[in-house]
Design a protein around this motif. Sequence first.
Motif, short mmCIF file in Angstrom:
data_model
loop_
_atom_site.label_atom_id
_atom_site.label_comp_id
_atom_site.label_asym_id
_atom_site.label_seq_id
_atom_site.Cartn_x
_atom_site.Cartn_y
_atom_site.Cartn_z
N PHE A 1 0.77 -1.29 -0.02
CA PHE A 1 0.05 -0.24 0.18
C PHE A 1 1.00 1.25 -0.09
O PHE A 1 1.96 1.40 0.72
CB PHE A 1 -0.85 -0.02 1.20
CG PHE A 1 -1.98 -1.16 1.06
CD1 PHE A 1 -3.19 -0.89 0.48
CD2 PHE A 1 -1.61 -2.54 1.75
CE1 PHE A 1 -3.95 -1.94 0.32
CE2 PHE A 1 -2.46 -3.29 1.63
CZ PHE A 1 -3.88 -3.33 0.95
N CYS A 2 0.27 2.51 -0.56
CA CYS A 2 1.00 3.60 -0.82
C CYS A 2 1.08 4.33 0.61
O CYS A 2 0.19 4.34 1.39
CB CYS A 2 0.31 4.60 -1.60
SG CYS A 2 0.88 6.04 -1.96
N GLY A 3 2.36 4.67 0.93
CA GLY A 3 2.84 5.35 2.10
C GLY A 3 2.10 6.66 2.05
O GLY A 3 2.07 7.42 3.08
N ILE A 4 1.87 7.23 1.13
CA ILE A 4 1.12 8.64 1.10
C ILE A 4 -0.43 8.41 1.14
O ILE A 4 -1.01 9.23 1.97
CB ILE A 4 1.70 9.34 -0.25
CG1 ILE A 4 3.36 9.42 -0.33
CG2 ILE A 4 1.06 10.66 -0.37
CD1 ILE A 4 3.83 9.81 -1.32
N CYS A 5 -0.97 7.84 0.32
CA CYS A 5 -2.52 7.83 -0.05
C CYS A 5 -3.07 6.39 0.42
O CYS A 5 -4.27 6.35 0.48
CB CYS A 5 -2.81 8.19 -1.29
SG CYS A 5 -2.70 6.77 -2.60
N ASP A 6 -2.52 5.35 0.88
CA ASP A 6 -2.85 4.35 1.31
C ASP A 6 -3.54 3.28 0.20
O ASP A 6 -4.01 2.40 0.46
CB ASP A 6 -4.06 4.36 2.60
CG ASP A 6 -3.49 3.71 3.75
OD1 ASP A 6 -2.30 3.11 4.07
OD2 ASP A 6 -4.24 3.22 4.55
N SER A 7 -3.57 3.81 -0.99
CA SER A 7 -4.28 3.10 -1.97
C SER A 7 -2.95 1.81 -2.56
O SER A 7 -1.96 2.11 -2.10
CB SER A 7 -4.77 3.66 -3.31
OG SER A 7 -3.50 4.35 -3.79
N GLU A 8 -3.51 0.77 -3.30
CA GLU A 8 -2.70 -0.23 -3.69
C GLU A 8 -1.53 0.22 -4.41
O GLU A 8 -1.46 0.95 -5.44
CB GLU A 8 -3.31 -1.35 -4.56
CG GLU A 8 -4.29 -2.13 -3.53
CD GLU A 8 -5.27 -3.23 -4.49
OE1 GLU A 8 -5.10 -2.97 -5.77
OE2 GLU A 8 -5.59 -4.27 -3.92
N ARG B 1 4.25 2.16 -8.18
CA ARG B 1 3.39 3.33 -8.29
C ARG B 1 1.92 2.85 -7.68
O ARG B 1 1.35 1.65 -8.15
CB ARG B 1 3.20 3.45 -9.73
CG ARG B 1 2.43 4.82 -10.05
CD ARG B 1 2.49 5.47 -11.52
NE ARG B 1 2.39 4.38 -12.37
CZ ARG B 1 2.65 4.40 -13.83
NH1 ARG B 1 2.96 5.78 -14.16
NH2 ARG B 1 2.55 3.63 -14.54
N CYS B 2 1.35 3.89 -7.21
CA CYS B 2 -0.05 3.61 -6.68
C CYS B 2 -0.95 4.27 -7.83
O CYS B 2 -0.61 4.80 -8.84
CB CYS B 2 -0.30 4.10 -5.21
SG CYS B 2 -0.56 6.10 -5.36
N LYS B 3 -2.21 3.82 -7.48
CA LYS B 3 -3.43 4.35 -8.22
C LYS B 3 -3.25 5.90 -8.63
O LYS B 3 -3.90 6.31 -9.75
CB LYS B 3 -4.62 3.77 -8.03
CG LYS B 3 -4.70 2.23 -8.10
CD LYS B 3 -6.21 1.67 -8.01
CE LYS B 3 -6.41 0.27 -8.15
NZ LYS B 3 -6.37 -0.43 -7.13
N ARG B 4 -2.81 6.38 -7.65
CA ARG B 4 -3.00 7.76 -8.00
C ARG B 4 -1.69 8.55 -8.36
O ARG B 4 -1.50 10.13 -8.30
CB ARG B 4 -3.25 8.59 -6.40
CG ARG B 4 -4.75 8.20 -6.07
CD ARG B 4 -5.09 8.89 -4.88
NE ARG B 4 -6.37 8.77 -4.24
CZ ARG B 4 -6.89 8.96 -3.06
NH1 ARG B 4 -6.01 9.83 -2.37
NH2 ARG B 4 -7.94 8.68 -2.71
N GLY B 5 -0.91 7.88 -8.65
CA GLY B 5 0.42 8.20 -9.43
C GLY B 5 1.67 8.35 -8.43
O GLY B 5 2.57 8.76 -8.75
N HIS B 6 1.70 7.87 -7.12
CA HIS B 6 2.73 8.26 -6.24
C HIS B 6 3.51 7.05 -6.39
O HIS B 6 3.28 5.97 -6.71
CB HIS B 6 2.09 8.17 -4.73
CG HIS B 6 1.28 9.17 -4.40
ND1 HIS B 6 -0.16 8.86 -3.80
CD2 HIS B 6 1.36 10.51 -4.52
CE1 HIS B 6 -0.62 10.07 -3.77
NE2 HIS B 6 0.06 11.01 -4.01
N LEU B 7 4.81 7.51 -6.39
CA LEU B 7 5.94 6.58 -6.65
C LEU B 7 6.68 5.93 -5.48
O LEU B 7 6.57 6.85 -4.44
CB LEU B 7 7.13 6.90 -7.64
CG LEU B 7 6.63 7.14 -9.13
CD1 LEU B 7 7.54 7.86 -9.83
CD2 LEU B 7 5.88 6.06 -9.83
ZN LIG Z 1 -0.55 7.08 -3.32
#
Ligand SMILES: [Zn+2]
Length: 141
Positions: free
Chosen positions: A30-37, A55-61
């Motif tokens: 899970f993304c450390g920034i937004c918690d999405s996969e 990369r998460c679904k919102r584009g965080h790397l």
């Molecule tokens: Zn994210």
Amino acid sequence: MNRVAERSLSLLYGREQLDPFSQSRNVIGFCGICDSELESLAYYCTDQEWLISARCKRGHLALLRYDREWNWKEDLPLEFVKEEIRVSDLDGEMLNSVFTPAEIRDMIACQQGRPYTRQNIYRARAKYERFEKLFGIKIEI
Ligand SMILES: [Zn+2]
């Protein structure tokens, strides 16, 4: 900052440049920034560890570090590095369908730091958008 190339997915990790060992896509956390996969982009291996760019679904790397036994060590920040399009590497027919020979010659000269005619670059710039629409390749000179 660790950086991954947008298209080749080669990784700049400290002073090392690592090519992907595998590009399989898996949900790996899970993304450390937004918690999405988080989905993997590529896997890399060094003598001491495994690394996964993700990369998460919102584009965080993120860059995930594991030891050789796949014990998770830490997540590191990661960013994309844009790869500059080399006009000299592009297909000649594609270029010829939009640009004149003089424009192509001077775009290549400009990228290679050789003398060029400024007007040809101005004329070529006016056509970048058309080229991108036709071939999906964005030229920036
Ligand atoms: Zn994210």
